[in-house]
Design an enzyme around this catalytic site. Structure first.
Site, PDB file in Angstrom:
ATOM      1  N   LYS A  13       0.834  -1.208   0.000  1.00 59.74           N
ATOM      2  CA  LYS A  13       0.000   0.000   0.000  1.00 59.74           C
ATOM      3  C   LYS A  13       0.871   1.262   0.000  1.00 59.74           C
ATOM      4  O   LYS A  13       0.679   2.163  -0.809  1.00 59.74           O
ATOM      5  CB  LYS A  13      -0.922   0.018   1.236  1.00 59.74           C
ATOM      6  CG  LYS A  13      -1.798  -1.220   1.364  1.00 59.74           C
ATOM      7  CD  LYS A  13      -2.698  -1.165   2.600  1.00 59.74           C
ATOM      8  CE  LYS A  13      -1.960  -1.196   3.939  1.00 59.74           C
ATOM      9  NZ  LYS A  13      -1.244  -2.472   4.220  1.00 59.74           N
ATOM     10  N   ARG A  88      -9.968   0.404   8.626  1.00 56.23           N
ATOM     11  CA  ARG A  88      -9.562  -0.952   8.983  1.00 56.23           C
ATOM     12  C   ARG A  88     -10.650  -1.720   9.723  1.00 56.23           C
ATOM     13  O   ARG A  88     -10.441  -2.890  10.059  1.00 56.23           O
ATOM     14  CB  ARG A  88      -8.338  -0.882   9.898  1.00 56.23           C
ATOM     15  CG  ARG A  88      -6.986  -1.065   9.194  1.00 56.23           C
ATOM     16  CD  ARG A  88      -5.939  -0.830  10.257  1.00 56.23           C
ATOM     17  NE  ARG A  88      -4.667  -1.444  10.079  1.00 56.23           N
ATOM     18  CZ  ARG A  88      -3.614  -0.885   9.474  1.00 56.23           C
ATOM     19  NH1 ARG A  88      -3.729   0.254   8.847  1.00 56.23           N
ATOM     20  NH2 ARG A  88      -2.452  -1.483   9.484  1.00 56.23           N
ATOM     21  N   ARG A 127      11.776  -4.600   5.297  1.00 57.61           N
ATOM     22  CA  ARG A 127      11.369  -3.222   4.957  1.00 57.61           C
ATOM     23  C   ARG A 127      12.191  -2.195   5.733  1.00 57.61           C
ATOM     24  O   ARG A 127      12.457  -2.342   6.914  1.00 57.61           O
ATOM     25  CB  ARG A 127       9.888  -3.072   5.324  1.00 57.61           C
ATOM     26  CG  ARG A 127       9.410  -1.647   5.374  1.00 57.61           C
ATOM     27  CD  ARG A 127       7.923  -1.539   5.238  1.00 57.61           C
ATOM     28  NE  ARG A 127       7.178  -2.007   6.391  1.00 57.61           N
ATOM     29  CZ  ARG A 127       5.847  -2.002   6.454  1.00 57.61           C
ATOM     30  NH1 ARG A 127       5.130  -1.608   5.418  1.00 57.61           N
ATOM     31  NH2 ARG A 127       5.234  -2.419   7.530  1.00 57.61           N
ATOM     32  N   ARG A 161      10.843  -0.095  11.471  1.00 56.10           N
ATOM     33  CA  ARG A 161       9.765   0.058  12.441  1.00 56.10           C
ATOM     34  C   ARG A 161       9.886  -0.981  13.542  1.00 56.10           C
ATOM     35  O   ARG A 161      10.138  -2.146  13.264  1.00 56.10           O
ATOM     36  CB  ARG A 161       8.416  -0.082  11.731  1.00 56.10           C
ATOM     37  CG  ARG A 161       8.060   1.146  10.933  1.00 56.10           C
ATOM     38  CD  ARG A 161       6.897   0.937  10.019  1.00 56.10           C
ATOM     39  NE  ARG A 161       5.789   0.185  10.620  1.00 56.10           N
ATOM     40  CZ  ARG A 161       4.667  -0.113   9.986  1.00 56.10           C
ATOM     41  NH1 ARG A 161       4.505   0.287   8.722  1.00 56.10           N
ATOM     42  NH2 ARG A 161       3.730  -0.786  10.566  1.00 56.10           N
ATOM     43  N   ARG A 172      -0.755  -8.674  13.355  1.00 56.25           N
ATOM     44  CA  ARG A 172      -1.333  -7.689  12.437  1.00 56.25           C
ATOM     45  C   ARG A 172      -2.113  -8.380  11.325  1.00 56.25           C
ATOM     46  O   ARG A 172      -3.165  -7.907  10.905  1.00 56.25           O
ATOM     47  CB  ARG A 172      -0.227  -6.792  11.876  1.00 56.25           C
ATOM     48  CG  ARG A 172       0.224  -5.738  12.900  1.00 56.25           C
ATOM     49  CD  ARG A 172       1.656  -5.280  12.726  1.00 56.25           C
ATOM     50  NE  ARG A 172       1.921  -4.622  11.471  1.00 56.25           N
ATOM     51  CZ  ARG A 172       3.150  -4.442  10.965  1.00 56.25           C
ATOM     52  NH1 ARG A 172       4.218  -4.899  11.612  1.00 56.25           N
ATOM     53  NH2 ARG A 172       3.309  -3.827   9.829  1.00 56.25           N
TER      54      ARG A 172
HETATM   55  P1  ADP Z   1       1.113  -1.690   7.735  1.00 60.44           P
HETATM   56  O1  ADP Z   1       2.141  -0.945   6.923  1.00 60.44           O
HETATM   57  O2  ADP Z   1       1.663  -2.910   8.320  1.00 60.44           O
HETATM   58  O3  ADP Z   1      -0.172  -1.895   6.997  1.00 60.44           O
HETATM   59  P2  ADP Z   1       0.403   0.654   9.292  1.00 60.44           P
HETATM   60  O4  ADP Z   1       1.604   1.518   9.193  1.00 60.44           O
HETATM   61  O5  ADP Z   1      -0.755   0.989   8.436  1.00 60.44           O
HETATM   62  O6  ADP Z   1       0.836  -0.856   9.044  1.00 60.44           O
HETATM   63  O7  ADP Z   1      -0.096   0.578  10.793  1.00 60.44           O
HETATM   64  C1  ADP Z   1       0.778   0.318  11.864  1.00 60.44           C
HETATM   65  C2  ADP Z   1      -0.025   0.172  13.149  1.00 60.44           C
HETATM   66  O8  ADP Z   1      -0.725   1.393  13.422  1.00 60.44           O
HETATM   67  C3  ADP Z   1      -1.115  -0.884  13.107  1.00 60.44           C
HETATM   68  O9  ADP Z   1      -0.616  -2.178  13.445  1.00 60.44           O
HETATM   69  C4  ADP Z   1      -2.099  -0.349  14.156  1.00 60.44           C
HETATM   70  O10 ADP Z   1      -1.641  -0.582  15.469  1.00 60.44           O
HETATM   71  C5  ADP Z   1      -2.028   1.150  13.919  1.00 60.44           C
HETATM   72  N1  ADP Z   1      -3.010   1.614  12.909  1.00 60.44           N
HETATM   73  C6  ADP Z   1      -2.725   2.152  11.699  1.00 60.44           C
HETATM   74  N2  ADP Z   1      -3.850   2.480  11.044  1.00 60.44           N
HETATM   75  C7  ADP Z   1      -4.882   2.110  11.852  1.00 60.44           C
HETATM   76  C8  ADP Z   1      -6.303   2.148  11.729  1.00 60.44           C
HETATM   77  N3  ADP Z   1      -6.896   2.630  10.616  1.00 60.44           N
HETATM   78  N4  ADP Z   1      -7.036   1.668  12.767  1.00 60.44           N
HETATM   79  C9  ADP Z   1      -6.474   1.191  13.875  1.00 60.44           C
HETATM   80  N5  ADP Z   1      -5.133   1.109  14.058  1.00 60.44           N
HETATM   81  C10 ADP Z   1      -4.340   1.567  13.057  1.00 60.44           C
HETATM   82  P1  ADP Z   2       2.238  -1.796   3.278  1.00 61.37           P
HETATM   83  O1  ADP Z   2       2.225  -0.290   3.201  1.00 61.37           O
HETATM   84  O2  ADP Z   2       1.056  -2.412   2.604  1.00 61.37           O
HETATM   85  O3  ADP Z   2       2.424  -2.321   4.660  1.00 61.37           O
HETATM   86  P2  ADP Z   2       4.803  -1.560   1.859  1.00 61.37           P
HETATM   87  O4  ADP Z   2       4.430  -0.786   0.642  1.00 61.37           O
HETATM   88  O5  ADP Z   2       5.537  -0.857   2.929  1.00 61.37           O
HETATM   89  O6  ADP Z   2       3.493  -2.310   2.447  1.00 61.37           O
HETATM   90  O7  ADP Z   2       5.635  -2.836   1.365  1.00 61.37           O
HETATM   91  C1  ADP Z   2       6.255  -3.716   2.316  1.00 61.37           C
HETATM   92  C2  ADP Z   2       7.674  -4.042   1.835  1.00 61.37           C
HETATM   93  O8  ADP Z   2       7.590  -4.859   0.653  1.00 61.37           O
HETATM   94  C3  ADP Z   2       8.494  -2.821   1.462  1.00 61.37           C
HETATM   95  O9  ADP Z   2       9.830  -3.024   1.897  1.00 61.37           O
HETATM   96  C4  ADP Z   2       8.402  -2.743  -0.066  1.00 61.37           C
HETATM   97  O10 ADP Z   2       9.600  -2.217  -0.637  1.00 61.37           O
HETATM   98  C5  ADP Z   2       8.204  -4.210  -0.461  1.00 61.37           C
HETATM   99  N1  ADP Z   2       7.264  -4.369  -1.585  1.00 61.37           N
HETATM  100  C6  ADP Z   2       6.161  -3.619  -1.869  1.00 61.37           C
HETATM  101  N2  ADP Z   2       5.545  -4.051  -2.991  1.00 61.37           N
HETATM  102  C7  ADP Z   2       6.275  -5.118  -3.429  1.00 61.37           C
HETATM  103  C8  ADP Z   2       6.150  -6.001  -4.562  1.00 61.37           C
HETATM  104  N3  ADP Z   2       5.153  -5.898  -5.460  1.00 61.37           N
HETATM  105  N4  ADP Z   2       7.086  -6.976  -4.688  1.00 61.37           N
HETATM  106  C9  ADP Z   2       8.097  -7.114  -3.782  1.00 61.37           C
HETATM  107  N5  ADP Z   2       8.263  -6.314  -2.707  1.00 61.37           N
HETATM  108  C10 ADP Z   2       7.365  -5.323  -2.524  1.00 61.37           C
END
Ligand code: ADP
Ligand code: ADP
Ligand code: ZN
Length: 215
Positions: A13, A88, A127, A161, A172
């Site tokens: 994302k 979410r 990451r 992170r 998660r």
């Molecule tokens: P990821 O990249 O793994 O999708 P995020 O950066 O979006 O994770 O979120 C990290 C953490 O922040 C989540 O595990 C949760 O604890 C909190 N968080 C983020 N967005 C939300 C949301 N929309 N509702 C509740 N908790 C959230």
């Molecule tokens: P999210 O925001 O959904 O938690 P990220 O965009 O941070 O996910 O992606 C998680 C990790 O995977 C990052 O280190 C990113 O560089 C890598 N990544 C993202 N998309 C791809 C893909 N299509 N193939 C391989 N690695 C990816």
């Protein structure tokens, strides 16, 4: 244009949102980034969120919908928004409807990144991001072009992170399955959902998103 990127942790994302921001001037509203900023600043919200985030659980609906509303109010009406990591839960999806309607915004697309959960642990544990500009990388799938130097801004410091470890990722993912995946039917019923293979190469995923936005 207002879109939601939906998918479990590590689905891509943030990676895709970063490209949409660079290529289309859209604004990324990532509740995860906002909460991490609140934690770093030690605000009351940050203090409440910190332990919840470290455990991989969800922060309260009131907190995240509140901060999304505040951010929306800072944007001009014609700025396109990418919701990344929000909503979410069903309660957040309801709140988003209200927030958008009050600002005369409509939701145009919900893009679901479909991924293989087994691959997510490697994505998450590899990451890292630039400490200065926030650009996202992966040790194996998206390394910097010059070792130790950010492609985007030239900085040499990077961050990982605290919640990007295997145990927290499992929690998660379970949260995603239990609380987030069930909101998809709400948007499917409105004909807004497009599913994309999130296991494809990043450029391929980006191309598919562009095709959806052009519809
Ligand atoms: P990821 O990249 O793994 O999708 P995020 O950066 O979006 O994770 O979120 C990290 C953490 O922040 C989540 O595990 C949760 O604890 C909190 N968080 C983020 N967005 C939300 C949301 N929309 N509702 C509740 N908790 C959230
Ligand atoms: P999210 O925001 O959904 O938690 P990220 O965009 O941070 O996910 O992606 C998680 C990790 O995977 C990052 O280190 C990113 O560089 C890598 N990544 C993202 N998309 C791809 C893909 N299509 N193939 C391989 N690695 C990816
Ligand atoms: Zn940088």
């Amino acid at each position: 244009m207002n879109i939601i990127l939906l998918g479990p942790p590590g689905a891509g994302k943030g990676t895709q949102a970063e490209r949409l921001v660079a290529e289309r001037g859209m604004v990324q509203l990532s509740t995860g980034d906002m909460l991490r900023a609140a934690v770093a600043a030690g605000t009351p919200t940050g203090l409440k969120a910190k332990t919840v985030m470290e455990a991989g659980e969800l922060v309260s609906d009131e907190i995240v919908s509140g901060i999304i509303g505040e951010k929306l109010d800072m944007l001009s009406a014609d700025t396109g928004v990418i919701f990344d990591g929000y909503p979410r839960t069903a309660a957040q999806a309801d709140a988003l409807d209200t927030l958008l309607a009050a600002r005369r915004r409509t939701l145009d697309h919900v893009i679901e990144l479909v991924v293989d959960e087994d691959a997510l642990v490697e994505r998450i544990t590899g990451r890292f991001t630039c400490a200065k500009c926030g650009a996202g990388y992966h040790v194996r799938f998206k390394p910097t072009q010059v070792a130790g130097v950010c492609d985007a801004c030239g900085a040499t410091e990077f961050k990982r992170r605290p919640d990007d470890n295997e145990a927290t990722v499992r929690t998660r993912m379970a949260e995603y399955r239990a609380k987030t995946a069930p909101i998809l039917p709400i948007y499917e019923a409105r004909g807004l959902v497009s599913k994309i293979d999130g296991m494809a190469d990043m450029d391929v995923v980006a191309g598919e998103i562009s095709a959806i936005l052009a519809r």
